[in-house]
Enzyme design. Structure first.
Site, PDB file in Angstrom:
ATOM      1  N   SER A   1      -5.097 -11.509  -3.265  1.00 42.64           N
ATOM      2  CA  SER A   1      -6.518 -11.285  -3.589  1.00 42.64           C
ATOM      3  C   SER A   1      -6.651 -11.247  -5.102  1.00 42.64           C
ATOM      4  O   SER A   1      -5.722 -10.870  -5.814  1.00 42.64           O
ATOM      5  CB  SER A   1      -6.984  -9.946  -3.011  1.00 42.64           C
ATOM      6  OG  SER A   1      -8.227  -9.560  -3.576  1.00 42.64           O
TER       7      SER A   1
ATOM      8  N   TYR B   1      -6.085  -1.096  -1.466  1.00 43.37           N
ATOM      9  CA  TYR B   1      -6.087  -2.540  -1.199  1.00 43.37           C
ATOM     10  C   TYR B   1      -5.642  -3.304  -2.442  1.00 43.37           C
ATOM     11  O   TYR B   1      -4.795  -4.207  -2.361  1.00 43.37           O
ATOM     12  CB  TYR B   1      -7.502  -2.948  -0.772  1.00 43.37           C
ATOM     13  CG  TYR B   1      -7.688  -4.412  -0.463  1.00 43.37           C
ATOM     14  CD1 TYR B   1      -7.268  -4.947   0.748  1.00 43.37           C
ATOM     15  CD2 TYR B   1      -8.318  -5.265  -1.380  1.00 43.37           C
ATOM     16  CE1 TYR B   1      -7.452  -6.298   1.041  1.00 43.37           C
ATOM     17  CE2 TYR B   1      -8.514  -6.601  -1.095  1.00 43.37           C
ATOM     18  CZ  TYR B   1      -8.081  -7.116   0.118  1.00 43.37           C
ATOM     19  OH  TYR B   1      -8.270  -8.451   0.394  1.00 43.37           O
TER      20      TYR B   1
HETATM   21  N1  LIG Z   1     -12.714 -12.256   2.659  1.00 48.89           N
HETATM   22  C1  LIG Z   1     -12.428 -12.056   1.389  1.00 48.89           C
HETATM   23  O1  LIG Z   1     -13.319 -11.985   0.549  1.00 48.89           O
HETATM   24  C2  LIG Z   1     -10.989 -11.942   0.950  1.00 48.89           C
HETATM   25  C3  LIG Z   1     -10.733 -11.950  -0.420  1.00 48.89           C
HETATM   26  C4  LIG Z   1      -9.422 -11.840  -0.854  1.00 48.89           C
HETATM   27  C5  LIG Z   1      -8.396 -11.743   0.076  1.00 48.89           C
HETATM   28  N2  LIG Z   1      -8.680 -11.717   1.402  1.00 48.89           N
HETATM   29  C6  LIG Z   1      -7.542 -11.608   2.332  1.00 48.89           C
HETATM   30  O2  LIG Z   1      -7.538 -12.719   3.194  1.00 48.89           O
HETATM   31  C7  LIG Z   1      -6.855 -12.374   4.400  1.00 48.89           C
HETATM   32  C8  LIG Z   1      -7.730 -12.765   5.593  1.00 48.89           C
HETATM   33  O3  LIG Z   1      -8.846 -11.886   5.643  1.00 48.89           O
HETATM   34  P1  LIG Z   1     -10.334 -12.308   6.086  1.00 48.89           P
HETATM   35  O4  LIG Z   1     -11.193 -11.999   4.936  1.00 48.89           O
HETATM   36  O5  LIG Z   1     -10.330 -13.645   6.701  1.00 48.89           O
HETATM   37  O6  LIG Z   1     -10.624 -11.152   7.137  1.00 48.89           O
HETATM   38  P2  LIG Z   1     -10.756 -11.174   8.695  1.00 48.89           P
HETATM   39  O7  LIG Z   1     -10.922  -9.735   9.076  1.00 48.89           O
HETATM   40  O8  LIG Z   1     -11.784 -12.148   9.138  1.00 48.89           O
HETATM   41  O9  LIG Z   1      -9.323 -11.698   9.169  1.00 48.89           O
HETATM   42  C9  LIG Z   1      -8.176 -10.908   9.219  1.00 48.89           C
HETATM   43  C10 LIG Z   1      -7.554 -11.111  10.585  1.00 48.89           C
HETATM   44  O10 LIG Z   1      -6.297 -10.444  10.622  1.00 48.89           O
HETATM   45  C11 LIG Z   1      -6.173  -9.838  11.881  1.00 48.89           C
HETATM   46  N3  LIG Z   1      -5.220  -8.746  11.811  1.00 48.89           N
HETATM   47  C12 LIG Z   1      -5.392  -7.534  11.250  1.00 48.89           C
HETATM   48  N4  LIG Z   1      -4.310  -6.780  11.434  1.00 48.89           N
HETATM   49  C13 LIG Z   1      -3.421  -7.550  12.115  1.00 48.89           C
HETATM   50  C14 LIG Z   1      -2.118  -7.336  12.611  1.00 48.89           C
HETATM   51  N5  LIG Z   1      -1.484  -6.168  12.437  1.00 48.89           N
HETATM   52  N6  LIG Z   1      -1.519  -8.337  13.269  1.00 48.89           N
HETATM   53  C15 LIG Z   1      -2.128  -9.521  13.458  1.00 48.89           C
HETATM   54  N7  LIG Z   1      -3.370  -9.783  13.020  1.00 48.89           N
HETATM   55  C16 LIG Z   1      -4.004  -8.802  12.366  1.00 48.89           C
HETATM   56  C17 LIG Z   1      -7.579  -9.343  12.197  1.00 48.89           C
HETATM   57  O11 LIG Z   1      -7.737  -9.056  13.564  1.00 48.89           O
HETATM   58  C18 LIG Z   1      -8.411 -10.516  11.725  1.00 48.89           C
HETATM   59  O12 LIG Z   1      -8.576 -11.463  12.760  1.00 48.89           O
HETATM   60  C19 LIG Z   1      -6.564 -10.865   4.301  1.00 48.89           C
HETATM   61  O13 LIG Z   1      -5.269 -10.664   3.821  1.00 48.89           O
HETATM   62  C20 LIG Z   1      -7.567 -10.406   3.262  1.00 48.89           C
HETATM   63  O14 LIG Z   1      -7.150  -9.222   2.615  1.00 48.89           O
HETATM   64  C21 LIG Z   1      -9.951 -11.825   1.864  1.00 48.89           C
END
Ligand SMILES: NC(=O)c1ccc[n+]([C@@H]2O[C@H](COP(=O)([O-])OP(=O)(O)OC[C@H]3O[C@@H](n4cnc5c(N)ncnc54)[C@H](O)[C@@H]3O)[C@@H](O)[C@H]2O)c1
Length: 233
Positions: free
Chosen positions: A154, A167
């Protein structure tokens, strides 16, 4: 471009392919020819994502596993190998997110942050979201002499974001682990990289960014106020 980046011989495992970023990446990997294993805890969302890849002419299947559970990951690894006829050559670690209890609200106090919430966020992002799947799927890649691990870090891992202290620190650790693994595996043929996204509306942050009527929350509005394109990715 598409021919240059074809992935026809690849087997891509996307942990957290049930979510927004992982799901979208799974679709792109499928569109470029990789066999895609959508891995996560939610069979319904994973099944829908796999179906959309198949409907678009790709090849995908959902496999149940918890990123924090080594046994379930190893079981999925065996099932994927059998389904695809080859071990994973691409691993996308897209499971991750924050916990409200590990966030410091305006006027909140870091000295009162509950340690169990801090540990949960570190466990999810660093252990389940990077280390454990790399351990489980990495060995097959090392044995094959080829592979690519892509961790989702991130922007908050390099510039700490207000409020989300655990985080931000956990994502900084993901970046550090990524560099460590990249160096450690550099002679094996396995590449390890991280992508640091900015703000994408997803499941884990939707309530933080939007009110129920779709308007921005105060926080969402502040972020857009610092975003020249005036929109989220
Ligand atoms: N959305 C943003 O703005 C953003 C920005 C920077 C980084 N991220 C990172 O991107 C990645 C994806 O996040 P997203 O934004 O798509 O969120 P999201 O919540 O849509 O997707 C995350 C997925 O991971 C799954 N998950 C959580 N814990 C789990 C586990 N123990 N085992 C298996 N699956 C699990 C959740 O059920 C969910 O489907 C994450 O690491 C998040 O921190 C997101």
């Amino acid at each position: 471009m598409k021919n240059l980046f074809r992935l026809d011989d690849d087997v891509a495992v996307v942990i957290g392919g049930t979510g927004e970023l992982g799901g979208t990446m799974a679709e792109s990997l499928g569109a470029f020819g990789a066999k895609v294993a959508v891995v996560g805890r939610n069979a319904e969302r994973g099944g829908v994502r796999a179906a959309s890849i198949n409907d678009a002419g790709g090849e995908a299947k959902f496999f149940a596993a918890d990123g924090l559970n080594a046994d379930s990951l190893d079981e999925a690894r065996g099932q994927i190998k059998q389904w695809a006829g080859a071990p994973a050559s691409v691993l996308v670690n897209a499971a991750g997110g924050n916990r409200p209890e590990a966030t410091i609200p305006p006027g909140g106090d870091i000295c009162k942050l509950p340690l169990d919430a801090w540990r949960d966020v570190f466990d999810l992002n660093l252990v389940g979201g990077a280390l454990l799947p790399s351990q489980v799927f990495g060995q097959d890649m090392i044995d094959a002499g080829v592979g690519s691990v892509i961790n989702i870090a991130s922007m908050s891992g390099t510039i700490p974001l207000s409020r989300v202290v655990a985080y931000s620190a956990a994502k900084a650790a993901v970046i550090n682990l990524t560099m460590w693994l990249a160096r450690e595996w550099s002679t094996t043929g396995v590449r390890v990289n991280a992508i640091s996204p900015g703000f994408f509306p997803a499941e884990q942050n939707r309530k933080l960014l939007f009110n129920e009527d779709g308007s921005y929350t105060e926080r969402g509005g502040q972020i857009i106020g610092h975003t020249p394109m005036n929109r989220f990715c």
